[in-house]
Design a protein around this motif. Structure first.
Motif, PDB file in Angstrom:
ATOM      1  N   PHE A  59      22.230  21.232 -10.260  1.00  0.00           N
ATOM      2  CA  PHE A  59      22.164  21.992  -9.011  1.00  0.00           C
ATOM      3  C   PHE A  59      22.545  21.098  -7.818  1.00  0.00           C
ATOM      4  O   PHE A  59      23.264  21.531  -6.911  1.00  0.00           O
ATOM      5  CB  PHE A  59      20.766  22.573  -8.813  1.00  0.00           C
ATOM      6  CG  PHE A  59      20.431  23.673  -9.781  1.00  0.00           C
ATOM      7  CD1 PHE A  59      20.833  24.975  -9.539  1.00  0.00           C
ATOM      8  CD2 PHE A  59      19.710  23.415 -10.940  1.00  0.00           C
ATOM      9  CE1 PHE A  59      20.524  26.000 -10.425  1.00  0.00           C
ATOM     10  CE2 PHE A  59      19.402  24.421 -11.829  1.00  0.00           C
ATOM     11  CZ  PHE A  59      19.808  25.728 -11.580  1.00  0.00           C
ATOM     12  N   ASP A  60      22.068  19.847  -7.839  1.00  0.00           N
ATOM     13  CA  ASP A  60      22.381  18.930  -6.746  1.00  0.00           C
ATOM     14  C   ASP A  60      23.878  18.654  -6.674  1.00  0.00           C
ATOM     15  O   ASP A  60      24.459  18.608  -5.582  1.00  0.00           O
ATOM     16  CB  ASP A  60      21.618  17.611  -6.926  1.00  0.00           C
ATOM     17  CG  ASP A  60      20.131  17.746  -6.656  1.00  0.00           C
ATOM     18  OD1 ASP A  60      19.725  18.786  -6.095  1.00  0.00           O
ATOM     19  OD2 ASP A  60      19.376  16.821  -7.011  1.00  0.00           O
ATOM     20  N   ARG A  61      24.514  18.455  -7.825  1.00  0.00           N
ATOM     21  CA  ARG A  61      25.942  18.153  -7.843  1.00  0.00           C
ATOM     22  C   ARG A  61      26.754  19.340  -7.328  1.00  0.00           C
ATOM     23  O   ARG A  61      27.722  19.162  -6.567  1.00  0.00           O
ATOM     24  CB  ARG A  61      26.375  17.790  -9.259  1.00  0.00           C
ATOM     25  CG  ARG A  61      27.857  17.455  -9.396  1.00  0.00           C
ATOM     26  CD  ARG A  61      28.256  16.327  -8.482  1.00  0.00           C
ATOM     27  NE  ARG A  61      29.684  16.019  -8.594  1.00  0.00           N
ATOM     28  CZ  ARG A  61      30.393  15.430  -7.647  1.00  0.00           C
ATOM     29  NH1 ARG A  61      29.808  15.062  -6.503  1.00  0.00           N
ATOM     30  NH2 ARG A  61      31.678  15.196  -7.822  1.00  0.00           N
ATOM     31  N   ILE A  62      26.372  20.533  -7.716  1.00  0.00           N
ATOM     32  CA  ILE A  62      27.076  21.718  -7.239  1.00  0.00           C
ATOM     33  C   ILE A  62      26.911  21.846  -5.731  1.00  0.00           C
ATOM     34  O   ILE A  62      27.855  22.181  -5.007  1.00  0.00           O
ATOM     35  CB  ILE A  62      26.564  22.971  -7.966  1.00  0.00           C
ATOM     36  CG1 ILE A  62      26.966  22.894  -9.437  1.00  0.00           C
ATOM     37  CG2 ILE A  62      27.113  24.253  -7.332  1.00  0.00           C
ATOM     38  CD1 ILE A  62      26.320  23.939 -10.322  1.00  0.00           C
ATOM     39  N   GLY A  63      25.717  21.571  -5.239  1.00  0.00           N
ATOM     40  CA  GLY A  63      25.483  21.605  -3.800  1.00  0.00           C
ATOM     41  C   GLY A  63      26.351  20.609  -3.053  1.00  0.00           C
ATOM     42  O   GLY A  63      26.877  20.907  -1.980  1.00  0.00           O
ATOM     43  N   GLU A  64      26.510  19.414  -3.618  1.00  0.00           N
ATOM     44  CA  GLU A  64      27.343  18.394  -2.993  1.00  0.00           C
ATOM     45  C   GLU A  64      28.796  18.848  -2.874  1.00  0.00           C
ATOM     46  O   GLU A  64      29.460  18.596  -1.859  1.00  0.00           O
ATOM     47  CB  GLU A  64      27.301  17.097  -3.814  1.00  0.00           C
ATOM     48  CG  GLU A  64      25.966  16.371  -3.785  1.00  0.00           C
ATOM     49  CD  GLU A  64      25.938  15.221  -4.779  1.00  0.00           C
ATOM     50  OE1 GLU A  64      26.978  14.987  -5.455  1.00  0.00           O
ATOM     51  OE2 GLU A  64      24.887  14.567  -4.899  1.00  0.00           O
ATOM     52  N   VAL A  65      29.309  19.499  -3.915  1.00  0.00           N
ATOM     53  CA  VAL A  65      30.734  19.842  -3.973  1.00  0.00           C
ATOM     54  C   VAL A  65      31.040  21.180  -3.311  1.00  0.00           C
ATOM     55  O   VAL A  65      32.029  21.309  -2.576  1.00  0.00           O
ATOM     56  CB  VAL A  65      31.221  19.854  -5.439  1.00  0.00           C
ATOM     57  CG1 VAL A  65      32.685  20.285  -5.524  1.00  0.00           C
ATOM     58  CG2 VAL A  65      31.025  18.491  -6.081  1.00  0.00           C
ATOM     59  N   LEU A  66      30.191  22.177  -3.542  1.00  0.00           N
ATOM     60  CA  LEU A  66      30.501  23.542  -3.106  1.00  0.00           C
ATOM     61  C   LEU A  66      29.536  24.091  -2.063  1.00  0.00           C
ATOM     62  O   LEU A  66      29.754  25.195  -1.546  1.00  0.00           O
ATOM     63  CB  LEU A  66      30.528  24.477  -4.316  1.00  0.00           C
ATOM     64  CG  LEU A  66      31.542  24.143  -5.409  1.00  0.00           C
ATOM     65  CD1 LEU A  66      31.389  25.096  -6.583  1.00  0.00           C
ATOM     66  CD2 LEU A  66      32.968  24.184  -4.876  1.00  0.00           C
ATOM     67  N   GLY A  67      28.476  23.355  -1.766  1.00  0.00           N
ATOM     68  CA  GLY A  67      27.526  23.813  -0.772  1.00  0.00           C
ATOM     69  C   GLY A  67      26.226  24.295  -1.378  1.00  0.00           C
ATOM     70  O   GLY A  67      26.179  24.760  -2.522  1.00  0.00           O
ATOM     71  N   ASP A  68      25.161  24.197  -0.602  1.00  0.00           N
ATOM     72  CA  ASP A  68      23.825  24.546  -1.094  1.00  0.00           C
ATOM     73  C   ASP A  68      23.687  26.018  -1.448  1.00  0.00           C
ATOM     74  O   ASP A  68      22.932  26.375  -2.358  1.00  0.00           O
ATOM     75  CB  ASP A  68      22.771  24.172  -0.046  1.00  0.00           C
ATOM     76  CG  ASP A  68      22.629  22.674   0.120  1.00  0.00           C
ATOM     77  OD1 ASP A  68      23.047  21.927  -0.794  1.00  0.00           O
ATOM     78  OD2 ASP A  68      22.113  22.238   1.167  1.00  0.00           O
ATOM     79  N   GLU A  69      24.399  26.891  -0.737  1.00  0.00           N
ATOM     80  CA  GLU A  69      24.273  28.322  -1.008  1.00  0.00           C
ATOM     81  C   GLU A  69      24.779  28.664  -2.400  1.00  0.00           C
ATOM     82  O   GLU A  69      24.186  29.470  -3.114  1.00  0.00           O
ATOM     83  CB  GLU A  69      25.042  29.122   0.056  1.00  0.00           C
ATOM     84  CG  GLU A  69      24.714  30.603   0.078  1.00  0.00           C
ATOM     85  CD  GLU A  69      23.297  30.904   0.545  1.00  0.00           C
ATOM     86  OE1 GLU A  69      22.822  32.024   0.277  1.00  0.00           O
ATOM     87  OE2 GLU A  69      22.672  30.019   1.157  1.00  0.00           O
ATOM     88  N   VAL A  70      25.895  28.041  -2.796  1.00  0.00           N
ATOM     89  CA  VAL A  70      26.434  28.263  -4.139  1.00  0.00           C
ATOM     90  C   VAL A  70      25.448  27.748  -5.184  1.00  0.00           C
ATOM     91  O   VAL A  70      25.179  28.413  -6.190  1.00  0.00           O
ATOM     92  CB  VAL A  70      27.805  27.583  -4.303  1.00  0.00           C
ATOM     93  CG1 VAL A  70      28.303  27.700  -5.745  1.00  0.00           C
ATOM     94  CG2 VAL A  70      28.821  28.200  -3.349  1.00  0.00           C
TER      95      VAL A  70
END
Length: 285
Positions: A202-213
């Motif tokens: 979840f943290d990696r996705i937030g870093e790349v695509l944003g916390d909402e995603v």
């Protein structure tokens, strides 16, 4: 996507218990899913979109009446990285038809596989996939339906988390679909054991695509048997030899206030296993 207040849980397709309960038609699935305590359902079109407009619309209406969140799995034979240009053109057509079906179902996301990289390099496969997706976005309709790119379980397939995120950076309509069982299997197990193991995704996705995603991620979950080549077959929660465990995932979702959709793809017990995840999530909340 409207503001969510909680996570959603449901089966991918119809479980054995659905038919054991005397149900025969998928139009009955939303009400049945609700009756056992679930609130999501993924329509399976892996072998192709064969249902007609009236049948799809009927399922969508039933889902709205039952308050069931809908998603759809697009055909397995879509290949974004196909070497043959005709294969990629056909894949765009299959995605377009899947979006049409999703619109009728009231689904806001379709799940798509990237394709193989068995006969070409991963770099070549990624370039072909990106080209296919660019052409898809320029061609298809139904802009309110997101195109979910799924992480995959076999090593000769595109679909590591980083590959999926790279493709999703192309456009906001492209979003990752994280299959935790797939990621676990392609690395021969042991990837997900603790809360932190799941939290890192979840943290990696937030870093790349944003916390909402990251917060509203669409996910698949099942225990999967693996070999050195990666994924072999989907199992049920009764299996104790292979993972990953669902409890740490449910705990992270609850404790971090995340609101994903978790679709169980267990082999025949997907409804019961989705309910097990939901119950652990609610206990942690």
């Amino acid at each position: 996507m409207s503001e969510r207040k909680h996570a959603y849980f449901g089966p991918g397709g119809n479980a054995e218990s659905f038919y054991a309960a005397g149900k025969k038609a998928t139009k009955d699935a939303p009400a049945w899913v609700k009756s056992i305590g679930l609130d999501a359902y993924e329509y399976e079109a892996g072998k192709g979109v064969t249902a007609g407009e009236s049948a799809l619309r009927e399922i969508g209406n039933a889902a709205r009446e039952a308050g069931i969140y809908m998603s759809m799995h697009a055909p397995y034979f879509i290949s974004l990285s196909g070497v043959n240009p005709e294969t990629r053109l056909n894949s765009i057509s299959y995605i377009d038809k899947s979006l049409w079906a999703a619109d009728l179902l009231g689904a806001d996301i379709i799940v798509v596989h990237c394709g193989s990289c068995a006969k070409i390099s991963r770099e070549e496969a990624m370039a072909l996939s990106a080209d296919t997706l660019a052409e898809t976005l320029a061609t298809v309709a139904y802009p309110h339906v997101r195109i979910g790119i799924e992480t995959m379980g076999k090593k000769n397939q595109l679909g590591t988390l980083e590959e999926v995120l790279t493709l999703c950076k192309m456009d906001k309509r492209l979003v990752p679909v994280v299959d935790f069982g797939h990621l676990n299997a392609r690395d021969c197990g042991g990837v997900f054991r603790t809360r932190d193991d799941y939290r890192r995704v979840f943290d990696r996705i937030g870093e790349v695509l944003g916390d909402e995603v990251a917060k509203n991620l669409h996910c698949h979950f099942s225990k999967i048997e693996w070999t050195e080549a990666g994924e072999k077959r989907h199992l049920t929660f009764a299996d104790t030899a292979y993972g990953p465990p669902f409890e740490p995932l449910a705990e992270v979702i609850a404790l971090e206030g995340l609101t994903p959709t978790i679709i169980s793809e267990s082999a025949g017990t997907q409804a019961e296993d989705a309910l097990a995840i939901k119950k652990h999530y609610e206990e942690m909340k």
